[in-house]
Design a protein around this motif. Structure first.
Motif, mmCIF file in Angstrom:
data_model
loop_
_atom_site.group_PDB
_atom_site.id
_atom_site.type_symbol
_atom_site.label_atom_id
_atom_site.label_comp_id
_atom_site.label_asym_id
_atom_site.label_seq_id
_atom_site.Cartn_x
_atom_site.Cartn_y
_atom_site.Cartn_z
ATOM 1 N N HIS A 42 0.832 -1.200 0.000
ATOM 2 C CA HIS A 42 0.000 0.000 0.000
ATOM 3 C C HIS A 42 0.868 1.252 0.000
ATOM 4 O O HIS A 42 1.907 1.310 0.636
ATOM 5 N N LEU A 43 0.426 2.264 -0.727
ATOM 6 C CA LEU A 43 1.210 3.479 -0.906
ATOM 7 C C LEU A 43 1.456 4.207 0.411
ATOM 8 O O LEU A 43 2.534 4.780 0.613
ATOM 9 N N TYR A 44 0.494 4.176 1.327
ATOM 10 C CA TYR A 44 0.626 4.939 2.565
ATOM 11 C C TYR A 44 0.681 4.078 3.817
ATOM 12 O O TYR A 44 1.127 4.538 4.859
ATOM 13 N N GLY A 45 0.212 2.843 3.741
ATOM 14 C CA GLY A 45 0.232 1.981 4.913
ATOM 15 C C GLY A 45 1.225 0.852 4.737
ATOM 16 O O GLY A 45 2.045 0.830 3.825
ATOM 17 N N LYS A 46 1.170 -0.123 5.653
ATOM 18 C CA LYS A 46 2.071 -1.271 5.592
ATOM 19 C C LYS A 46 1.365 -2.507 5.032
ATOM 20 O O LYS A 46 1.947 -3.582 4.976
ATOM 21 N N GLU A 47 0.128 -2.313 4.633
ATOM 22 C CA GLU A 47 -0.641 -3.456 4.124
ATOM 23 C C GLU A 47 -0.024 -4.006 2.839
ATOM 24 O O GLU A 47 0.376 -3.253 1.948
ATOM 25 N N THR A 48 0.058 -5.322 2.760
ATOM 26 C CA THR A 48 0.540 -5.986 1.551
ATOM 27 C C THR A 48 -0.509 -6.985 1.073
ATOM 28 O O THR A 48 -1.340 -7.448 1.859
ATOM 29 N N ARG A 49 -0.455 -7.309 -0.184
ATOM 30 C CA ARG A 49 -1.343 -8.335 -0.727
ATOM 31 C C ARG A 49 -0.658 -9.004 -1.920
ATOM 32 O O ARG A 49 0.110 -8.381 -2.646
ATOM 33 N N GLU A 50 -0.949 -10.275 -2.072
ATOM 34 C CA GLU A 50 -0.363 -11.028 -3.174
ATOM 35 C C GLU A 50 -1.041 -10.666 -4.487
ATOM 36 O O GLU A 50 -2.218 -10.296 -4.516
ATOM 37 N N LEU A 51 -0.311 -10.803 -5.577
ATOM 38 C CA LEU A 51 -0.883 -10.524 -6.890
ATOM 39 C C LEU A 51 -2.069 -11.432 -7.182
ATOM 40 O O LEU A 51 -3.031 -11.029 -7.843
ATOM 41 N N GLU A 52 -2.008 -12.640 -6.687
ATOM 42 C CA GLU A 52 -3.103 -13.586 -6.908
ATOM 43 C C GLU A 52 -4.427 -13.059 -6.357
ATOM 44 O O GLU A 52 -5.508 -13.397 -6.852
ATOM 45 N N SER A 53 -4.353 -12.183 -5.346
ATOM 46 C CA SER A 53 -5.566 -11.668 -4.705
ATOM 47 C C SER A 53 -6.308 -10.656 -5.571
ATOM 48 O O SER A 53 -7.446 -10.286 -5.261
ATOM 49 N N ILE A 54 -5.674 -10.178 -6.656
ATOM 50 C CA ILE A 54 -6.349 -9.193 -7.521
ATOM 51 C C ILE A 54 -6.824 -9.844 -8.823
ATOM 52 O O ILE A 54 -7.072 -9.144 -9.801
ATOM 53 N N LYS A 55 -6.932 -11.137 -8.812
ATOM 54 C CA LYS A 55 -7.374 -11.849 -10.016
ATOM 55 C C LYS A 55 -8.736 -11.337 -10.455
ATOM 56 O O LYS A 55 -9.683 -11.256 -9.662
ATOM 57 N N ASP A 56 -8.831 -10.963 -11.729
ATOM 58 C CA ASP A 56 -10.056 -10.456 -12.370
ATOM 59 C C ASP A 56 -10.482 -9.081 -11.860
ATOM 60 O O ASP A 56 -11.600 -8.634 -12.152
ATOM 61 N N PHE A 57 -9.618 -8.402 -11.107
ATOM 62 C CA PHE A 57 -9.901 -7.023 -10.718
ATOM 63 C C PHE A 57 -9.797 -6.115 -11.948
ATOM 64 O O PHE A 57 -9.152 -6.452 -12.941
ATOM 65 N N GLU A 58 -10.422 -4.946 -11.857
ATOM 66 C CA GLU A 58 -10.162 -3.884 -12.823
ATOM 67 C C GLU A 58 -8.939 -3.116 -12.315
ATOM 68 O O GLU A 58 -8.952 -2.576 -11.201
ATOM 69 N N ILE A 59 -7.860 -3.125 -13.110
ATOM 70 C CA ILE A 59 -6.599 -2.532 -12.686
ATOM 71 C C ILE A 59 -6.403 -1.180 -13.362
ATOM 72 O O ILE A 59 -6.472 -1.071 -14.587
ATOM 73 N N PHE A 60 -6.177 -0.174 -12.541
ATOM 74 C CA PHE A 60 -5.847 1.163 -13.049
ATOM 75 C C PHE A 60 -4.350 1.365 -12.791
ATOM 76 O O PHE A 60 -3.919 1.497 -11.648
#
Length: 353
Positions: free
Chosen positions: A224-242
């Motif tokens: 995350h740009l401002y926090g410490k939160e992380t997430r795997e790429l697999e978690s954004i499967k089929d998301f709309e990516i900007f």
């Protein structure tokens, strides 16, 4: 088609530029222009083209490899609004030292980061308190005679017709590669077939003692740009990516994200672009107008430094904005060779203090 016509119009200027580069090389080779050698290990990471070859993650690879030494990274600090020698400190921003040096400074707490247009002056100010110096993007800076030169070539551009500036992206003539100690092919496909490796060697035509090694990009978790939160790429499967980028070559990143989603909306800016509030407002409006419920904003680690440093927090803090770190990794046999060459060079040339 229009671009091809423009190239043709600019070719005479590229010819003049090339002649000037060759003359300058000869002046250094003949000793008419002075090149300074230092009494500590100096490793230069560079390329022949303008941007996009993977210098930043390669410098970071060296920092991790040489973690037992006291390291200084010296960069020109491209895109900064300052001049002269500046040592990165607590108040450093992309505006004062540049986005890539800021990335090094924030990522490696035990490494000294400095910027200076005059690399000889910069090294003189750093050499007494460090075991070695890594020069970021200084292959063309012949005023310094680096002890070890690593020259990068992007895999997908090998075998393609490239022109000197201003008709193309080359800032140095191809024959300059002969000065390098290692030719490192970056952003290689995985797996890398033997025939592709051999094609690189055939294209680069190295000296007998000049290894051609191959590396690839390894993507980390989204941060995350401002926090410490992380997430795997697999978690954004089929998301709309900007996707928001201001780097020289975003194509490998787009290809990586395309593994997880076909809905990618890319807002592309030039390398080292200084984002403006109007740019961010427009991008935010496009995100909010997105059709999917699950959507995310992604940028690069380098771009994140400029986004965080220019007061955009009020616009972005409530949005799912993440950056995607990358690392360089070498294929197994090449990694053994590369690491050994670097470690032996530093060990053999370390000062007795």
């Amino acid at each position: 088609m229009l671009l091809n016509y423009l190239r043709l119009l600019l070719l005479p200027f590229s010819l003049i530029y090339g002649m000037a580069i060759i003359l300058r090389k000869k002046l250094y080779d003949w000793g008419i222009l002075r090149s300074v050698k230092f009494d500590l290990p100096v490793i230069c990471v560079g390329n022949l083209a303008v941007g996009g070859s993977g210098k930043t993650p390669t410098v970071e690879y060296l920092v991790r490899l040489l973690a037992d030494y006291k390291i200084a990274i010296l960069s020109r600090g491209y895109g900064r609004k300052t001049k002269g020698f500046i040592l990165a400190g607590a108040n450093a921003t992309a505006g004062t030292i540049g986005d890539e040096p800021l990335q090094y400074h924030q990522k490696f707490k035990n490494v000294t980061v400095a910027v200076c247009e005059d690399r000889v002056n910069g090294i003189n100010q750093l050499k007494e308190n460090h075991d070695l110096i890594i020069l970021d993007d200084a292959f063309q800076h012949r005023a310094v005679r680096a002890g070890f030169n690593i020259l990068l070539f992007e895999f997908r551009k090998l075998g393609t017709l490239q022109f000197l500036l201003p008709a193309g992206n080359l800032r140095d003539v191809f024959s300059s590669r002969k000065r390098a100690d290692v030719l490192l092919v970056t952003k290689s496909p995985v797996p890398l077939l033997h025939v592709a490796q051999q094609a690189s060697v055939n294209e680069l035509q190295p000296n007998v003692d000049q290894p051609v090694l191959h590396s690839y990009l390894k993507y980390g978790n989204l941060i995350h740009l401002y926090g410490k939160e992380t997430r795997e790429l697999e978690s954004i499967k089929d998301f709309e990516i900007f996707l928001l980028t201001g780097i020289a070559n975003p194509q490998p990143l787009i290809e990586e994200l395309a593994k997880y989603s076909k809905a990618i909306k890319h807002e592309e800016f030039p390398d080292h672009y200084a984002f403006k509030e109007a740019d961010i407002r427009k991008f935010k409006s496009a995100f909010q107008a997105g059709s999917k419920k699950e959507k995310i904003i992604i940028t690069t680690e380098k771009d994140s430094k400029r986004l965080r440093a220019t007061g955009f927090e009020d616009l972005l803090v409530d949005l799912p904005v993440y950056y995607l770190p990358i690392e360089v990794e070498l294929f197994e046999e090449d990694k053994i060779t590369f690491d050994e060459l670097i470690l032996n060079y530093v060990k053999s040339n370390r000062r007795n203090r």
